[in-house]
Design a protein around this motif. Structure first.
Motif, PDB file in Angstrom:
ATOM      1  N   GLN A 118       0.838  -1.204   0.000  1.00 25.79           N
ATOM      2  CA  GLN A 118       0.000   0.000   0.000  1.00 25.79           C
ATOM      3  C   GLN A 118       0.868   1.247   0.000  1.00 25.79           C
ATOM      4  OE1 GLN A 118      -2.228   1.250   3.609  1.00 25.79           O
ATOM      5  NE2 GLN A 118      -4.063   1.109   2.362  1.00 25.79           N
ATOM      6  N   MET A 119       0.501   2.198  -0.846  1.00 24.59           N
ATOM      7  CA  MET A 119       1.069   3.547  -0.784  1.00 24.59           C
ATOM      8  C   MET A 119      -0.103   4.513  -0.843  1.00 24.59           C
ATOM      9  SD  MET A 119       4.206   3.646  -3.501  1.00 24.59           S
ATOM     10  CE  MET A 119       5.645   2.557  -3.411  1.00 24.59           C
ATOM     11  N   VAL A 120      -0.230   5.362   0.173  1.00 27.38           N
ATOM     12  CA  VAL A 120      -1.258   6.403   0.145  1.00 27.38           C
ATOM     13  C   VAL A 120      -0.527   7.701  -0.189  1.00 27.38           C
ATOM     14  CG1 VAL A 120      -3.039   7.617   1.433  1.00 27.38           C
ATOM     15  CG2 VAL A 120      -2.700   5.155   1.766  1.00 27.38           C
ATOM     16  N   ILE A 121      -0.816   8.215  -1.385  1.00 25.63           N
ATOM     17  CA  ILE A 121      -0.030   9.303  -1.974  1.00 25.63           C
ATOM     18  C   ILE A 121      -0.819  10.611  -1.911  1.00 25.63           C
ATOM     19  CG2 ILE A 121       1.081  10.106  -4.100  1.00 25.63           C
ATOM     20  CD1 ILE A 121       1.180   7.083  -4.950  1.00 25.63           C
ATOM     21  N   GLU A 122      -0.159  11.683  -1.446  1.00 20.96           N
ATOM     22  CA  GLU A 122      -0.797  13.009  -1.417  1.00 20.96           C
ATOM     23  C   GLU A 122       0.010  13.984  -2.259  1.00 20.96           C
ATOM     24  OE1 GLU A 122      -3.600  13.353  -0.062  1.00 20.96           O
ATOM     25  OE2 GLU A 122      -3.729  11.729   1.399  1.00 20.96           O
ATOM     26  N   PRO A 123      -0.581  14.783  -3.155  1.00 21.77           N
ATOM     27  CA  PRO A 123      -2.005  14.769  -3.483  1.00 21.77           C
ATOM     28  C   PRO A 123      -2.357  13.754  -4.574  1.00 21.77           C
ATOM     29  CG  PRO A 123      -0.960  16.572  -4.637  1.00 21.77           C
ATOM     30  CD  PRO A 123       0.132  15.874  -3.861  1.00 21.77           C
ATOM     31  N   ASN A 124      -1.417  13.046  -5.121  1.00 23.59           N
ATOM     32  CA  ASN A 124      -1.659  12.059  -6.193  1.00 23.59           C
ATOM     33  C   ASN A 124      -2.310  12.689  -7.414  1.00 23.59           C
ATOM     34  OD1 ASN A 124      -1.022   9.417  -6.860  1.00 23.59           O
ATOM     35  ND2 ASN A 124      -3.042   8.617  -6.324  1.00 23.59           N
ATOM     36  N   SER A 125      -1.748  13.804  -7.835  1.00 27.99           N
ATOM     37  CA  SER A 125      -2.195  14.485  -9.057  1.00 27.99           C
ATOM     38  C   SER A 125      -1.141  14.249 -10.136  1.00 27.99           C
ATOM     39  CB  SER A 125      -2.338  15.982  -8.780  1.00 27.99           C
ATOM     40  OG  SER A 125      -2.381  16.710  -9.992  1.00 27.99           O
ATOM     41  N   PRO A 126      -1.574  14.050 -11.407  1.00 31.91           N
ATOM     42  CA  PRO A 126      -0.590  13.768 -12.465  1.00 31.91           C
ATOM     43  C   PRO A 126       0.442  14.880 -12.631  1.00 31.91           C
ATOM     44  CG  PRO A 126      -2.862  13.554 -13.301  1.00 31.91           C
ATOM     45  CD  PRO A 126      -2.959  14.045 -11.887  1.00 31.91           C
ATOM     46  N   VAL A 127       0.096  16.109 -12.242  1.00 28.89           N
ATOM     47  CA  VAL A 127       0.982  17.239 -12.519  1.00 28.89           C
ATOM     48  C   VAL A 127       1.562  17.882 -11.264  1.00 28.89           C
ATOM     49  CG1 VAL A 127       0.081  17.797 -14.799  1.00 28.89           C
ATOM     50  CG2 VAL A 127      -1.098  18.647 -12.782  1.00 28.89           C
ATOM     51  N   VAL A 128       1.561  17.134 -10.157  1.00 27.28           N
ATOM     52  CA  VAL A 128       2.135  17.660  -8.918  1.00 27.28           C
ATOM     53  C   VAL A 128       3.135  16.652  -8.354  1.00 27.28           C
ATOM     54  CG1 VAL A 128       1.656  18.459  -6.569  1.00 27.28           C
ATOM     55  CG2 VAL A 128      -0.004  18.897  -8.380  1.00 27.28           C
ATOM     56  N   VAL A 129       4.335  17.128  -8.050  1.00 30.31           N
ATOM     57  CA  VAL A 129       5.298  16.299  -7.328  1.00 30.31           C
ATOM     58  C   VAL A 129       4.695  16.027  -5.944  1.00 30.31           C
ATOM     59  CG1 VAL A 129       7.613  16.252  -6.322  1.00 30.31           C
ATOM     60  CG2 VAL A 129       7.252  17.273  -8.585  1.00 30.31           C
ATOM     61  N   ALA A 130       4.602  14.750  -5.563  1.00 29.00           N
ATOM     62  CA  ALA A 130       3.881  14.363  -4.341  1.00 29.00           C
ATOM     63  C   ALA A 130       4.569  14.903  -3.093  1.00 29.00           C
ATOM     64  CB  ALA A 130       3.771  12.853  -4.261  1.00 29.00           C
ATOM     65  N   ARG A 131       3.755  15.375  -2.139  1.00 28.64           N
ATOM     66  CA  ARG A 131       4.336  15.903  -0.899  1.00 28.64           C
ATOM     67  C   ARG A 131       4.473  14.825   0.167  1.00 28.64           C
ATOM     68  NH1 ARG A 131      -0.863  17.822  -0.648  1.00 28.64           N
ATOM     69  NH2 ARG A 131      -2.098  17.017   1.071  1.00 28.64           N
ATOM     70  N   GLU A 132       3.681  13.724   0.067  1.00 24.67           N
ATOM     71  CA  GLU A 132       3.725  12.713   1.131  1.00 24.67           C
ATOM     72  C   GLU A 132       3.274  11.354   0.597  1.00 24.67           C
ATOM     73  OE1 GLU A 132       2.171  13.761   5.170  1.00 24.67           O
ATOM     74  OE2 GLU A 132       0.918  11.999   4.849  1.00 24.67           O
ATOM     75  N   VAL A 133       3.956  10.305   1.041  1.00 22.20           N
ATOM     76  CA  VAL A 133       3.486   8.937   0.790  1.00 22.20           C
ATOM     77  C   VAL A 133       3.537   8.189   2.117  1.00 22.20           C
ATOM     78  CG1 VAL A 133       3.888   6.761  -0.416  1.00 22.20           C
ATOM     79  CG2 VAL A 133       4.309   8.906  -1.603  1.00 22.20           C
ATOM     80  N   ARG A 134       2.395   7.624   2.509  1.00 22.21           N
ATOM     81  CA  ARG A 134       2.357   6.753   3.691  1.00 22.21           C
ATOM     82  C   ARG A 134       2.332   5.321   3.184  1.00 22.21           C
ATOM     83  NH1 ARG A 134      -1.368  10.595   4.308  1.00 22.21           N
ATOM     84  NH2 ARG A 134      -3.169   9.223   4.081  1.00 22.21           N
ATOM     85  N   MET A 135       3.205   4.485   3.700  1.00 19.18           N
ATOM     86  CA  MET A 135       3.342   3.138   3.138  1.00 19.18           C
ATOM     87  C   MET A 135       3.671   2.092   4.195  1.00 19.18           C
ATOM     88  SD  MET A 135       6.978   3.896   1.243  1.00 19.18           S
ATOM     89  CE  MET A 135       7.141   2.290   0.481  1.00 19.18           C
ATOM     90  N   HIS A 136       3.380   0.836   3.852  1.00 19.90           N
ATOM     91  CA  HIS A 136       3.700  -0.302   4.710  1.00 19.90           C
ATOM     92  C   HIS A 136       4.775  -1.124   4.040  1.00 19.90           C
ATOM     93  CE1 HIS A 136       0.303  -0.006   7.490  1.00 19.90           C
ATOM     94  NE2 HIS A 136      -0.188   0.698   6.495  1.00 19.90           N
ATOM     95  N   LEU A 137       5.747  -1.522   4.811  1.00 18.36           N
ATOM     96  CA  LEU A 137       6.802  -2.392   4.300  1.00 18.36           C
ATOM     97  C   LEU A 137       6.938  -3.549   5.292  1.00 18.36           C
ATOM     98  CD1 LEU A 137      10.167  -1.024   2.905  1.00 18.36           C
ATOM     99  CD2 LEU A 137       9.995  -3.208   4.095  1.00 18.36           C
ATOM    100  N   ASP A 138       6.867  -4.769   4.786  1.00 19.81           N
ATOM    101  CA  ASP A 138       6.969  -5.961   5.645  1.00 19.81           C
ATOM    102  C   ASP A 138       8.209  -6.769   5.293  1.00 19.81           C
ATOM    103  OD1 ASP A 138       4.417  -5.257   6.296  1.00 19.81           O
ATOM    104  OD2 ASP A 138       3.492  -7.163   5.688  1.00 19.81           O
ATOM    105  N   LEU A 139       8.846  -7.324   6.311  1.00 25.63           N
ATOM    106  CA  LEU A 139       9.899  -8.331   6.110  1.00 25.63           C
ATOM    107  C   LEU A 139       9.499  -9.551   6.923  1.00 25.63           C
ATOM    108  CD1 LEU A 139      13.105  -6.119   6.679  1.00 25.63           C
ATOM    109  CD2 LEU A 139      12.008  -6.657   4.502  1.00 25.63           C
ATOM    110  N   ARG A 140       9.623 -10.752   6.353  1.00 25.85           N
ATOM    111  CA  ARG A 140       9.276 -11.980   7.081  1.00 25.85           C
ATOM    112  C   ARG A 140      10.277 -13.088   6.753  1.00 25.85           C
ATOM    113  NH1 ARG A 140       2.693 -11.947   7.241  1.00 25.85           N
ATOM    114  NH2 ARG A 140       2.390 -10.089   6.002  1.00 25.85           N
ATOM    115  N   SER A 141      10.545 -13.911   7.734  1.00 18.47           N
ATOM    116  CA  SER A 141      11.426 -15.060   7.497  1.00 18.47           C
ATOM    117  C   SER A 141      11.159 -16.151   8.524  1.00 18.47           C
ATOM    118  CB  SER A 141      12.899 -14.642   7.578  1.00 18.47           C
ATOM    119  OG  SER A 141      13.732 -15.766   7.344  1.00 18.47           O
ATOM    120  N   SER A 142      11.493 -17.379   8.162  1.00 17.22           N
ATOM    121  CA  SER A 142      11.417 -18.480   9.121  1.00 17.22           C
ATOM    122  C   SER A 142      12.666 -18.497   9.999  1.00 17.22           C
ATOM    123  CB  SER A 142      11.297 -19.814   8.378  1.00 17.22           C
ATOM    124  OG  SER A 142      12.449 -20.021   7.583  1.00 17.22           O
ATOM    125  N   ASP A 143      13.603 -17.587   9.710  1.00 17.51           N
ATOM    126  CA  ASP A 143      14.875 -17.560  10.428  1.00 17.51           C
ATOM    127  C   ASP A 143      15.056 -16.178  11.061  1.00 17.51           C
ATOM    128  OD1 ASP A 143      18.006 -19.005   9.926  1.00 17.51           O
ATOM    129  OD2 ASP A 143      17.770 -17.009  10.807  1.00 17.51           O
TER     130      ASP A 143
END
Lengths: 430, 430
Positions: free
Chosen positions: A268-293
């Motif tokens: 998931q990335m929640v992008i603000e303002p997510n307009s085609p012609v605006v460099v985004a000011r903020e992205v809220r995101m989830h990153l997961d790492l998982r292992s059996s070790d």
């Protein structure tokens, strides 16, 4: 892979009926927590249970319990999973476990009723609220509140992306109660594997011994809004670029490990303002790492934390680690695994010990009571996808086994309480 | 940088009034095309114009015209820009150009009325619909329909992310007319620079000679929905990962060019299903490349097209180039630049020839009639951001110049019609 057991047609018919709630054109279901489709399937389950003599109750966070009090005042063997789904999810994930629980407990009740027999514990079916965590975070919300890992008010005040709270969503489908549900002595859950191990090894039953270790990061990339065309490159603080570097880094880190493997993802990335012609000011995101070790996971965590300042420099952004939590390798109760193995053998079902990578409500329950977690095969390991599929014969064999496991738990084949060191609460990572 | 001209306080007061529509807490505005805030500012402009003797009309795509017919039957010098904004945009972008046009035309009308003088052409103020393109794509929608570059029905049927059509949005603010607006003989527009050139060179006026060449790509990354935890890495078809590689590639390509520079960006990613625990099945995204040098742009385009199959392989996704369009270096009419230069000199305003990187409604209009495009400074070049700022003295000097330019156009100082080769329509790239 598939068992030779007779298929229980009533079970399969009920599964088809259940699969119609929130059905999607692509053959899956979309019944996210607290939506109208979730409400409809909950009413259907209530009718199913009350028609067979269960007392149905919603607790203070919307967990749905169907209780059979066979031994007045005794604690319960609770059996279940969740009926909520991902958007465009599969029919089996969670729903199979709830229906399997209802059929298993129903079979035992009928058998004992006609035989005038009483076990040592009472029985309850559970449909946990919001296991998926796609509409409301975190996932496993209902079982987290039940097990005391998540504060009730925090859960009820959680908002979806549209601003609706859990409280309002539960009230809108008339599923918000005030109690705390039955007291558990044991818990059992059956689920599709969501992987290829059982299929590849031609095995019908997975006996879950432990959950993979995991670290989950909630990251906020802070950039600055500007014009996509006219802003000179050196002046840009592009939050999408920062988030993209993070997503690529997560994959590169996973590629460094093969055996034991590391799984990584950004879903998931929640992008603000997510307009085609605006460099985004903020992205809220989830990153997961998982292992059996756990060692692999610690090493991957180091790599990620080292990449963050590099990415901040590359993309000219600030990366805030809003929250992070994780857990080590978490064992299920060995006596639970043992009775499930014995029961499988009694039924002539092929079986193997396994780990679960995905979290389940049993991941929470196993920290407070002896818990048995069972898997049946998923064709091609397809999961969180409309194409999810499990053979009817495996569906049926799983319920046969679950029935036997619940019967053993209800008769005290496993002692109450957890051995020292088995309860490993989730840890917060700084 | 700032001029010595007297500041026109009525103009500044009107600008402050206008800036209250859709005002944000951060000092900017949020009045995207066809929203309630857009409707309110349009009604305010209608009142301003009708109070000064203009006839106000909305055309069939919501462009707002304020017409002064001074020469019965003659075509018009049209002057304006757009009042719509980005989400959390600045107060100056577009709005300054519309208000400057209203004041410039208003001054001339008053002067000529009291002197009993008639020019050769009529005058009209325009507020183009949806220049920004953030809610409804493409940008410059109103002027694209006016100039015949975009089909009317295609524009009216365009939907925002919530599913609302342009037609419904315009009707909801009572701004959908049926006519085609006045016939243009000339067009003039003034805008803040959205860059640092004027500020860095201490210049008050930019005389726009050409638009940077650009290529715009609408890309769809096709992955496959699966479980973020349990799916083995080799099986994943992660659309977010593919999109992230593309965003990083766009930046890496820009970094290869310094003088002349290449600007690149990804400002929007629409992610499905965008759940924390699901590998994304699809990302729809925009990628832009722009340069003042057509050779640089062609080279960058080659680099990007070469990267796409590599990224498809790396992320195990399919990348569809849904649409792509672009344009070469587009010149404004040289005679228009010349009269603006002469007028600047007459007013004692420092000036320099410039290019525009961002698109403007004048980018469309210059392809059908001789067009003058003027810039005033932007402090620190901040754009598409609440912090956008231009000094009152520059605001005022710009209107003085625009008034003089419009007067010259209205008196035939530039011949009607375009020289050969000046009209370069947008090209579709295969």
């Amino acid at each position: 892979m598939t068992s030779n057991a007779d298929v229980d047609q009533a079970l399969i018919d009920d599964f088809h009926t259940l699969s119609r709630f929130g059905a999607t054109a692509g053959g899956g279901v979309d019944r996210q927590a607290g939506t109208a489709a979730d409400g409809e399937q909950r009413r259907w389950l209530t009718n199913w249970l009350t028609g067979r003599g269960f007392t149905v109750e919603f607790d203070r966070v919307g967990n749905q319990f169907g209780m059979l009090e066979l031994v007045p005042g005794a604690p319960y063997v609770i059996v279940g999973s969740h009926l909520d789904s991902q958007p465009f999810g599969g029919k089996y994930d969670g729903a199979y476990g709830v229906l399997a629980a209802a059929h298993a407990v129903g079979r035992l009740a009928e058998k004992w009723r006609s035989a005038g027999h009483a076990p040592l514990y009472n029985l309850a079916v559970v449909n946990w609220f919001n296991e998926e965590g796609c509409r409301f975070e975190p996932s496993m919300m209902g079982s987290s509140v039940y097990t005391g890992k998540l504060d009730l008010d925090a859960a009820l005040n959680t908002r979806d992306l549209a601003g609706t709270t859990v409280r309002d969503a539960l009230e809108s489908i008339d599923c918000l109660g005030s109690g705390v549900g039955p007291t558990a002595a044991f818990y059992a859950e059956i689920h599709i594997e969501q992987g290829r191990v059982l299929e590849d090894t031609q095995t019908t039953i997975g006996l879950v011994e432990a959950t993979w270790a995991a670290r989950k990061y909630h990251l906020v990339v802070h950039g600055e809004q500007s014009h996509t065309g006219s802003t000179v490159m050196a002046d840009r603080k592009d939050a999408i670029l920062g988030a993209s570097y993070l997503a690529v880094a997560a994959r590169e880190i996973a590629d460094r490990f093969t055996d034991p493997a590391l799984h990584s993802s950004v879903g998931q990335m929640v992008i603000e303002p997510n307009s085609p012609v605006v460099v985004a000011r903020e992205v809220r995101m989830h990153l997961d790492l998982r292992s059996s070790d756990e060692g692999v996971l610690a090493e991957a965590n180091e790599m990620l934390l080292k990449r963050i300042p590099e990415i901040e420099r590359l993309a000219n952004v600030r990366i805030e680690q809003a929250t992070a939590h994780g857990w080590g390798l978490l064992a299920y109760h060995p006596d639970g695994v043992k009775i499930a193995q014995t029961a499988s053998e009694g039924l002539g079902l092929s079986h193997r010990p396994m780990m679960t990578i995905a979290g389940h409500d049993s991941t929470n329950m196993k920290d407070i009571v002896p818990t048995v977690m069972l898997f049946v095969p998923s064709v091609e390991g397809i999961s969180h996808n409309e194409g999810e599929f499990t053979e009817d014969s495996d569906i049926s064999a799983g319920v046969d086994l679950l029935t036997e496991v619940v019967s053993r738990l209800a008769h005290g084949d496993v002692s109450e309480g957890l051995p020292d060191g088995l309860s490993t609460p989730h840890i917060t990572v700084d």
